[in-house]
Enzyme design. Structure first.
Site, PDB file in Angstrom:
ATOM      1  N   GLY A 135      39.828   3.464  37.296  1.00 30.27           N
ATOM      2  CA  GLY A 135      40.997   3.878  38.054  1.00 30.27           C
ATOM      3  C   GLY A 135      40.605   4.175  39.486  1.00 30.27           C
ATOM      4  CB  SER A 136      42.080   6.070  42.156  1.00 30.03           C
ATOM      5  OG  SER A 136      42.933   4.957  42.333  1.00 30.03           O
ATOM      6  CD  GLU A 246      45.800   5.400  49.961  1.00 27.81           C
ATOM      7  OE1 GLU A 246      46.254   4.750  49.004  1.00 27.81           O
ATOM      8  OE2 GLU A 246      44.575   5.514  50.187  1.00 27.81           O
TER       9      GLU A 246
END
Length: 265
Positions: A135-136, A246
């Site tokens: 994932g992240s 972000e």
């Protein structure tokens, strides 16, 4: 938010009107067709670049306006009112995650090669962190980059990469020293057409349909050492530093979309 938010000046509100006019002129008439096609034309990046949307916080020497983060905040709020999360994500990624690391950590050569043409939308960029197995979780990344003379040999994969199919370059988080865990991460700029780098597939999604979202692969991909951002093994701090803005832009987009829904209601 609107002009009631104290940090926005009349100049910011004038820019807001510019972005809103762009959305109404260039996006809203086409957004349903783009959602159906699950893509929007590359020409839209060029039109956004002509408005200066991709260089708001970047140096003038590379084609930016150095207007500042609040102007980009306005951009993300207003783009989110285009009624396509995918279109807003694609344009927003070019303005933020695909260019931010170059601005923050790239040397002048890398900025001239990648940031300047990205501001003009002559090159589309992507930011590759998320992986199928991790994932992240930045510390858990498995993509490796082993030094071999003047090159890194990259192996691994990335997924859920916004603008990944059309990207001319991807800024990839890689492990240059797997033995050091999150302290062994680096960031490399990998160009489209580099042998061993490609798109595994374009992903179909329930939402953000018009966003180009890709799975990427690296198979003995040889990347020049000169494409390293900043210092080797400093990638964790670089990625997390880029995540700060972000994540704020995602919140700004959510606020803008909610405001649009309220006005519609």
């Amino acid at each position: 938010m609107s002009s009631g938010f104290a940090t926005f000046t009349e100049e910011h509100e004038a820019f807001r009107r510019t972005v809103r006019a762009f959305v109404e002129r260039e996006i809203l008439p086409n957004v349903n067709a783009w959602e159906e096609a699950e893509a929007f034309p590359r020409e839209l990046y060029l039109k956004a670049a002509e408005q200066g949307f991709f260089g708001l916080k970047y140096d003038e020497k590379f084609g930016g306006s150095n207007a500042g983060y609040f102007y980009e905040a306005v951009l993300h709020e207003e783009l989110s009112k285009c009624r396509s999360g995918g279109v807003a994500a694609g344009l927003g990624a070019q303005a933020t995650i695909a260019t931010g690391p170059l601005h923050l950590f790239g040397n002048d050569e890398l900025k001239q090669r990648f940031l300047a043409p990205a501001i003009r939308a002559e090159k589309i960029g992507a930011f590759g962190v998320t992986e199928p197995g991790a994932g992240s979780d930045v510390a858990g990344l498995q993509t490796t980059a082993k030094r071999d003379g003047d090159f890194y040999v990259v192996n691994g994969s990335k997924t859920y990469i916004t603008n990944g199919v059309v990207a001319d370059y991807v800024i990839a988080a890689v492990k240059t020293d797997p033995s050091r865990g999150h302290k062994g991460l680096s960031m490399l700029v990998i160009e489209k057409g580099t042998p061993g780098f490609g798109v595994s597939k374009k992903l179909k999604k329930l939402g953000w349909r018009a966003s180009d979202t890709a799975e990427l692969f690296f198979d003995d991909c040889r990347v020049p050492v000169k494409n390293l951002l900043g210092v080797e093994n400093d990638g964790f701090a670089q990625v997390m530093g880029n995540f700060v803005w972000e994540r704020i832009t995602l919140a700004l987009g959510s606020v803008g979309a909610a405001q649009d829904i309220l006005e519609l209601a």
